[in-house]
Structure formats: C-alpha cells, structure tokens
Design an enzyme around this catalytic site. Structure first.
Site, PDB file in Angstrom:
ATOM      1  N   MET A 178      36.538  32.421  42.503  1.00  0.00           N
ATOM      2  CA  MET A 178      35.560  33.131  42.058  1.00  0.00           C
ATOM      3  C   MET A 178      36.670  34.191  41.014  1.00  0.00           C
ATOM      4  SD  MET A 178      34.810  35.791  45.232  1.00  0.00           S
ATOM      5  CE  MET A 178      36.289  36.326  46.311  1.00  0.00           C
ATOM      6  N   HIS A 191      42.956  42.907  48.607  1.00  0.00           N
ATOM      7  CA  HIS A 191      41.836  42.006  47.861  1.00  0.00           C
ATOM      8  C   HIS A 191      40.671  41.892  48.801  1.00  0.00           C
ATOM      9  CE1 HIS A 191      43.176  38.122  50.035  1.00  0.00           C
ATOM     10  NE2 HIS A 191      43.253  38.887  51.057  1.00  0.00           N
ATOM     11  N   GLU A 192      39.678  41.769  47.946  1.00  0.00           N
ATOM     12  CA  GLU A 192      38.191  41.418  48.500  1.00  0.00           C
ATOM     13  C   GLU A 192      37.667  42.663  48.684  1.00  0.00           C
ATOM     14  OE1 GLU A 192      36.735  38.966  47.599  1.00  0.00           O
ATOM     15  OE2 GLU A 192      38.611  37.608  47.363  1.00  0.00           O
ATOM     16  N   GLY A 193      37.891  43.892  48.201  1.00  0.00           N
ATOM     17  CA  GLY A 193      37.528  45.255  48.178  1.00  0.00           C
ATOM     18  C   GLY A 193      38.524  45.864  49.148  1.00  0.00           C
ATOM     19  N   ARG A 203      35.232  38.059  52.451  1.00  0.00           N
ATOM     20  CA  ARG A 203      35.823  39.255  53.192  1.00  0.00           C
ATOM     21  C   ARG A 203      35.901  39.127  54.645  1.00  0.00           C
ATOM     22  NH1 ARG A 203      31.944  44.046  50.144  1.00  0.00           N
ATOM     23  NH2 ARG A 203      33.428  43.922  48.411  1.00  0.00           N
TER      24      ARG A 203
END
Length: 600
Positions: A162, A441-443, A298
């Site tokens: 992504m 990462h991923e928020g 996540r």
C-alpha cells in the site's frame, strides 16, 4: 522447535481454554475443521518458521537490502522462506476451499502467522502486505481487476503493497499531491512520489501490485477527494502474462534502525508520463476503501509488536535461568554457590512485567482475530454488525498498546542480559530495534489516540463502548465466584468506573465544541483505556486459570499458577497506577496544550 519464539502451552491455553477455538467449528464455514486440523496447521507453521524464517533473521538485519541498478537486492535466504510459506498455503489460510484456501478461522490463521512474526518480523512482512492488498481488491475491485491482479496474488505469483505516505504530508493523507489523470482507454495516468513504502520493490514475485492513493482532477479538497488505484510494477497482458515495465521507479531505499530485512522504498510514479493505474471502486472513495487494509495492517502491527516482545521475553527468561550470578541478600557466605539470576527479586520483577505485557497483548490480538471471525460468520446480520463495532473500537488498542508496552518488554529483556543484552552477539537488541518501528507506522500512537477518543468511543451513540463495558462487567461477575480473585477484580472495577466517568466528561466537552482541550491528552487516554482492556483480558485469563487448576492435570499446575501471578501483577501493580493519568484527564490539564513554540 523449542519454545523460544512462542510458548506452545500458552497458545493452546488461549485457543482452547480462553477463546474457544473449537466452538468455531460449529459454524458452517469452519465445519470441516477440528482441533486436530488446527493443531496440524500450527505444527506446520512452527516447523517452517524454525527451518526457514528464524535462521536468517540476524543475517537479514546485518545485510540490509541494497539499491543496485534501480532495483532492490535481498539476501538469498528470504526467497526460499517466502516460497515455503506460500507452498504450505498460509497466504490463503482463511480463503475458501474453492479459492484454493484452507477455509480456516482468522483466529487460527493469526495463531499460525504469529510464529513467522516472532521468527522473522521482516521476512513475514512481505506476506502480510500481500494478504492485505489482496483482500482490498477482493472487497472493492471489479471482476476484471480480480481476474488480472487478485488471482495471481492468491496464487502467490504477485505480491502487494500500500502506497499512502508522501514526503511533504507524512500521516496527513488529506494533503497528498499524487495525481491521476483519466486516459482514453478507461485507465489512468498517475504522477507523484511515495515514501516509506514497505515491500515497494523486491525480487520475490513476478509482479508487485501497489495500492496507491491519489487525487483526480475534479477531486474536492481533503480526505473526501482521495481515490484508490491499482498500479502494478509490470503491466499485465490480457492473457494474464506479465508484460512491459510500468512507469514506476524505485528512487531509493531507506536505511532503518531495525526491521532491515523488509525493503522501505521511495517510489516515483509517472516520471515519463506513462504510469498506468486502474481506479478501484468509485471516485473519491479511496480512503474509506483503504481503511480496510489499514485496519488489517494495524492489527497485524499489534501482533508483530507482541511477537517481538514475546521472543525477547522467552530469550531473557531462558538466559535468566541459565546465568549464575551473585547470591540472595541473606546469603552472606562468599564460598556458597552463586544462584541463577532468575532467583533475584528484581529480575523476577522484570520478567513478570514482560510476561504481563506480552501474554496480555497476545491474548488481545487473538481475541481481535476471533472477533473478525464473528464479523463474518455469526448467524445474523445484527450479530455480525455488533461484532464489527467492537472490533472497530478495539483496533486502536490492538495496534498501539502492544507497540508501546511490548517495546518496554524488549527493553526489560536487554536489562536482564545486562551488558550482553546491549551487544549484537545476542538477539534481544535486534528485537528492540525491530519493535521500535511499531509505535510509528500504520498510524502513530498519537494518531490512534485521537481516533479512539475523538471518534471510536462515541460512534453510534457509544454502542461499542457500552458493549465493551458489558463484557468487562460479565468477566468481573465470573471472577467474583472465586474469592482468590477478589484482589484482582476490584482494581479493574475501580478503573472501569473511573475511566467511564472521565470519558463521559470528555465527550461532553467535545459536544460543546471544546475539541482541542478535550483531545489535548488523548495519548494518556489511550494508554489508560488500553490498560483497562488488557486488565480485562488478564482477569479473563485468571478465571480460566482457576478453572484449569480445579480441573487440570498436576503437570499443568505451574502453568496456571504462573498465569495467576502475572494477572495479579498487572491488576494490582499496573492498573491502579492509571488513576494518576485519569486525574490529569479529569482536570483538563493544559500543560502540553498551552506550551508555546518559542518556549522550547
């Protein structure tokens, strides 16, 4: 394989005593499975993780990917490991038999994948990214896209990524600049730059399918103007064969503190004006689609953080049992034998902290996986919707709490090894470096906290929060049947009540437009909420351990007593400490909010 990466007894406890994996086999989708098939899959995962993944974990850390002639070059051991994973069917473990999958519950797939994450976080990432990208195309792609891209991904010929982050925007996706212009043939031409794209280039597959966020010429501003595109590294011909190279260039590789075996790439789209992309779903709806993959990622990040913490815990436990040093405080005779450091109380504290963090997080990650099964296989639509609401609420916790506290577990593992832990001759320093990525990462932790307090707790009039409160109260009611659990139950009940009061007050502030003030200390809220959730999961484990002591074999007694001691540690040491954070939230402390740039 020895239990140096994942405690097999604890896994069996979670699957069959806490989370009732066998109960899933009563549902039509999983009716062909039983405990034997589950255990066989787990055994295969352990074998492959031990044989192919663990041996090159250090080598891939010491020999990170290289940028050679415009492509990423990896150490040779990664390819056979990935191939063994594919050949065993783990990429499609949850897909139907008709799709060539195992039709396995997500709970069991996650349990299997945990072995690969623990053995080698970097190599396992290529598969995790591909699974998420494939699921995204399956959910929102059209028939032609599924045939051209999804099927080769299911077959393991194409991998996926992504591509969200851009150099100037970071986590602020509303500010992305990548553009997509419509072409006469119905496709699009993309132009822009993406950075920190994990798995963005590698030689492990015939093709790489990038899921790219970009904006159309007529896009409204902000997140409502983002569309999602399939952008392959190589174009795919009508007969399914791989065609010419698409206008996607590897601009370079980032050199990371840890997780070095996974390529982290800068990608340039459309340098020659010929980057072909295919719109997924409707225009301007891309971010809502991408959230499916982001939420999957996540949960995967949370489990990855857990397994790195778990590996560090098990290694430091083994080391503490084998390392003689010193004598107990009352041992005054210097000629007496030294004791193993596991006998020293402060080492026990460090080990107990690790055990409480990693086994609590492990339980939560598997609980989330079982909730995902509920969202797809419960009998009624209403039941499935209710399960999805709870999973949505817990996702920021599943991602962020292990990323924060299993990293602390890795820190404690280094401390237990002392000077040895700080050297590269022992794996615990790598576990720490690898795990340090997960709060980012991923928020980030801050973003997840804003999502939790600013959106998740209030969604659908707080329906998911009420559901969670009911589950916590039900566990406390079961725990009240055991006098031995009173001292564990009461701190959780007190925290649950206090956090509920603070939550209502903060939501009231937001309802009055005091957004910045209410969210100023959201990171404290996330940690406290996470401690409540982990405390709940530990109390649930404690109830199961009490039941196991009453019904189990004598050989399991130490295991169950260890569970109860870890639950006692978390619920009587960690949970009560949360009230200080709640007092800061309760008082709307503005210390951080009011700090000025010029004062630093």
């Amino acid at each position: 394989m020895t239990d140096t990466l994942l405690d097999s007894r604890n896994l069996a406890f979670e699957l069959y005593e806490v989370l009732d994996a066998e109960g899933l086999t009563q549902r039509p989708r999983f009716a062909d499975h039983n405990r034997e098939t589950f255990d066989a899959a787990i055994g295969t995962a352990r074998t492959i993780a031990d044989k192919y993944f663990a041996p090159h974990n250090r080598k891939s850390d010491e020999n990170e990917p290289k940028y050679v002639d415009g492509a990423a070059e990896l150490i040779p051991e990664i390819k056979p490991a990935v191939d063994a994973f594919l050949e065993a069917g783990f990429l499609n473990a949850t897909r139907t038999f008709e799709q060539g999958g195992m039709q396995m519950p997500n709970l069991l797939s996650q349990a299997c994948f945990a072995h690969f994450q623990s053995a080698n976080a970097a190599t396992s990432s290529y598969a995790m990214l591909t699974m998420g990208a494939a699921n995204l195309i399956e959910a929102f792609g059209n028939d032609e896209q599924k045939q051209r891209f999804l099927q080769p991904m299911i077959d393991g010929r194409f991998f996926g990524t992504m591509a969200l982050t851009e150099p100037h925007a970071g986590s602020s996706l509303s500010d992305i600049r990548t553009k997509a212009e419509p072409a006469e043939d119905g496709s699009y031409r993309l132009k822009g730059n993406k950075v920190y794209i994990s798995g963005g280039d590698h030689p492990l597959s015939d093709n790489i399918v990038h899921m790219v966020l970009a904006k159309l010429p007529d896009a409204p501003p902000g997140v409502k103007g983002i569309s999602l595109f399939i952008v392959p590294k190589f174009l795919v011909n009508d007969d399914g064969s791989v065609g010419a190279r698409n206008d996607v260039a590897l601009a370079g590789l980032f050199h990371k503190m840890g997780w070095r075996g996974t390529t982290s790439t800068a990608l340039n789209f459309g340098e020659k004006g010929e980057c072909v992309g295919y719109l997924v779903g409707k225009p301007h709806q891309g971010l809502s689609y991408m959230f499916q993959m982001m939420n999957e990622a996540r949960i995967g990040v949370g489990m990855g953080a857990t397994m790195l913490g778990y590996a560090g815990y098990l290694y430091s436990l083994e080391y503490a049992r084998d390392r003689p040093q010193g004598r107990l405080p009352d041992g005054k005779d210097p000629s007496s034998a030294q004791v193993a450091i596991v006998e020293h109380t402060d080492i026990k504290r460090l080990l107990l902290t690790q055990k409480a963090y990693v086994e609590g997080a492990f339980d939560l990650g598997l609980y989330a996986a079982r909730l995902f099964d509920d969202t797809e296989t419960l009998e009624t639509e209403e039941q499935r919707r209710t399960a999805l609401e709870l999973l949505d609420l817990l996702t920021p916790i599943v991602k962020s709490w292990p990323s924060e506290f299993c990293l602390k577990a890795n820190e404690h593992a280094i401390q237990i090894l002392g000077g040895a832990g700080y050297t590269r001759e022992y794996p615990v320093e790598q576990y720490y470096r690898d795990n340090r990525l997960n709060p980012i990462h991923e928020g980030t932790h801050g973003i997840q906290s804003l999502d939790l307090l600013g959106r998740k707790v209030a969604m659908n009039n707080g329906a998911a929060l009420k559901q969670l409160s009911g589950l916590i109260q039900a566990t406390c009611a079961r725990a009240s049947e055991y006098d031995s659990l009173t001292a564990l139950r009461e701190p959780l009940e007190k925290l649950h009540a206090h956090l509920g009061k603070v939550t209502m007050a903060l939501l009231g502030d937001m309802g009055q437009g005091k957004i910045n003030q209410a969210l100023a200390n959201s990171a404290l809220y996330l940690n406290t909420f996470g401690h409540m959730v982990i405390g709940w999961r530990w109390l649930e484990q404690a109830v199961c351990a009490e039941r196991g002591l009453a019904d189990g074999k004598a050989s399991d007694a130490d295991f169950y007593r260890g569970k109860l001691q870890a639950a006692r540690f978390f619920l009587t040491w960690e949970v009560p400490a949360c009230h200080h954070a709640l007092s800061i939230l309760e008082n709307r402390d503005a210390t951080c909010l009011e700090m000025q740039n010029d004062w630093f």
